[in-house]
Design an enzyme around this catalytic site. Structure first.
Site, short mmCIF file in Angstrom:
data_model
loop_
_atom_site.label_atom_id
_atom_site.label_comp_id
_atom_site.label_asym_id
_atom_site.label_seq_id
_atom_site.Cartn_x
_atom_site.Cartn_y
_atom_site.Cartn_z
N SER A 147 0.84 -1.19 0.00
CA SER A 147 0.00 0.00 0.00
C SER A 147 0.88 1.26 0.00
CB SER A 147 -0.96 -0.06 1.19
OG SER A 147 -1.99 0.90 1.05
N ASP B 5 -10.23 -5.60 -2.91
CA ASP B 5 -9.63 -4.57 -2.06
C ASP B 5 -10.53 -3.33 -2.09
OD1 ASP B 5 -8.00 -2.41 -1.16
OD2 ASP B 5 -6.19 -3.51 -1.74
N HIS C 287 -7.37 -5.98 1.29
CA HIS C 287 -6.17 -5.15 1.50
C HIS C 287 -5.36 -5.60 2.72
CE1 HIS C 287 -4.09 -1.50 0.24
NE2 HIS C 287 -4.04 -1.05 1.47
#
Lengths: 275, 275
Positions: free
Chosen positions: A146, A222, A255
């Site tokens: 991320s 996600d 995620h």
């Protein structure tokens, strides 16, 4: 450097260390997994940069990297994501300030004094690691998740001579074009957007940065995919620049570290093959 | 039963669920990892009982069991270690009250109303699991860590017809003889020590309980080894009772999940071979 803790794990040592950083002006904590090795051996180094709200601990606890790292003989280093402390500026939002350093050298008040994670990760911490651990700094790879995927991609693209491999889990590929990035880069670097290009993987590629190849895994479920992550922007930029990019869209995965851990071994092998 | 969360991981689903327990009189939370499976399939079940201070989450986050459980087709269930809530008695010590249920049905005030973890794990939760998940309750194994190793051993020894396999990481093998156990059993069950024998693996074996074979892994650098865990007591009891016990002493390993995760796959294989 001070040893915070060491634990035996998977035929190696998972350590946590801290040191006074001259770049951030704070005490910084980081994790190092060191596989058992022959005396005098110098092991390749794999840097893992974490995402928003994380410290060194998240991947250390949930990343499931030690078994294969031990077998492959990889030193895995997990730095913190920002300076921390009572005297360090912060923000009540999770995506700004402490835990959200975005791997930039901030130029704007009140951030510029401490938020120097680019210099810290690119310069200060590697020097310390090279002094303190049995590592071969000619064999370095970098990856992250991320915000840390953004960090890994941008750091690798700016320093292709130093890193032999790069990969990312669900990276922010174009912070200049997503809410997380616009907020953070705007406040750390100011609104003059030319300064943002050094901290945006897609902009770097557009501006001529090159890397031999890139691996990205992205969960198709996600929640941040469409608004924040937008991997297609990196696909397009790499296609134009003729950078081979492998993007694996993973059906049903989100995620979280439940996703990351699932594909951790693929990434470790990707790096080990190139280190 | 309410679904708290589900996350895709290693080709299966890691879920967290809660329900109103009639045994504890509280809402109880538990984790279930369900590998992908053919329609109509019924999978074997492996129960993991956690140690002091833990909830369902510790092994779920740090146990590193999903990759192999998915390959082996094992459903892994991680219950909480006690009832919890504002109306539930507690103690300021980490080794008593909430997070420290010791897998007993308490008989003493103020614990007896809610602290009924034996009934909960042996009766209520299996019934719920059998109703809600695609499991074959004729193929159950049980393992755990520390206080949860004690739980797994005592529950298996009391119910050898129900569990085909049992193992433990760093179990409390004789709570009647260690400070953690004396404190907890004394307060949950009272000072009449005959009542403790049902909750002490060594006493159960002495009193005639049998199990086909037992696997224990124990870190040799575990801080609790000598005062609290004392695996030699189980070795002696099993030798006398002719129960085959495999005790692996692991040099350098401590009491943490860094230890547990290292030997998790060995234990999963142990159970899968017997389920």
């Amino acid at each position: 450097m001070e040893t915070v803790s060491t634990n035996r794990s998977f035929g190696g040592t998972q350590g946590v260390y801290s040191h006074a950083s001259s770049r951030t002006g704070t005490r910084m904590t980081f994790a190092v997994y060191l596989p058992d090795h022959d005396k005098g051996a110098k092991l390749p180094v794999l840097w893992y940069l974490s995402g928003l709200t994380c410290s060194h601990a998240n991947v250390m606890e949930k990343g499931e990297y030690r078994e294969l790292a031990s077998k492959l003989g990889l030193v895995v280093i997990a730095p913190d994501t920002s300076p921390r402390g009572q005297d360090v500026p912060d923000d009540s939002a999770y995506d700004m300030g402490q835990g959200a350093g975005f791997y930039v050298d901030a130029t704007q008040e009140p951030w510029s004094e401490h938020f120097r994670m680019r210099s810290y990760i690119e310069q200060e911490l590697p020097t310390l690691i090279a002094e303190q651990f049995p590592v071969d700094m000619n064999r370095q790879g970098i990856f992250g998740h991320s915000m840390g995927g953004h960090g890994a991609l941008t750091i690798a693209l700016r320093n292709p001579e130093r890193y032999r491999s790069v990969s990312a889990f669900a990276p922010i590929v174009a912070p200049s074009q997503c809410p997380w990035g616009k907020k953070a880069l705007g406040r750390y670097l100011g609104e003059h957007k030319a300064a943002w290009r050094d901290y945006d993987a897609c902009s770097l590629v557009e501006d001529g940065a090159r890397f031999p190849e890139i691996l990205v895994d992205q969960g198709a479920a996600d929640d941040f995919l469409e608004e924040q992550l937008m991997p297609q922007l990196l696909v397009d930029a790499c296609a134009k620049a003729e950078i081979p990019l492998t993007l694996n869209m993973r059906e049903g995965y989100d995620h979280s570290y439940f996703f990351i851990s699932t594909f951790m071994n693929d990434h470790l092998r990707w790096h080990a093959d190139r280190l």
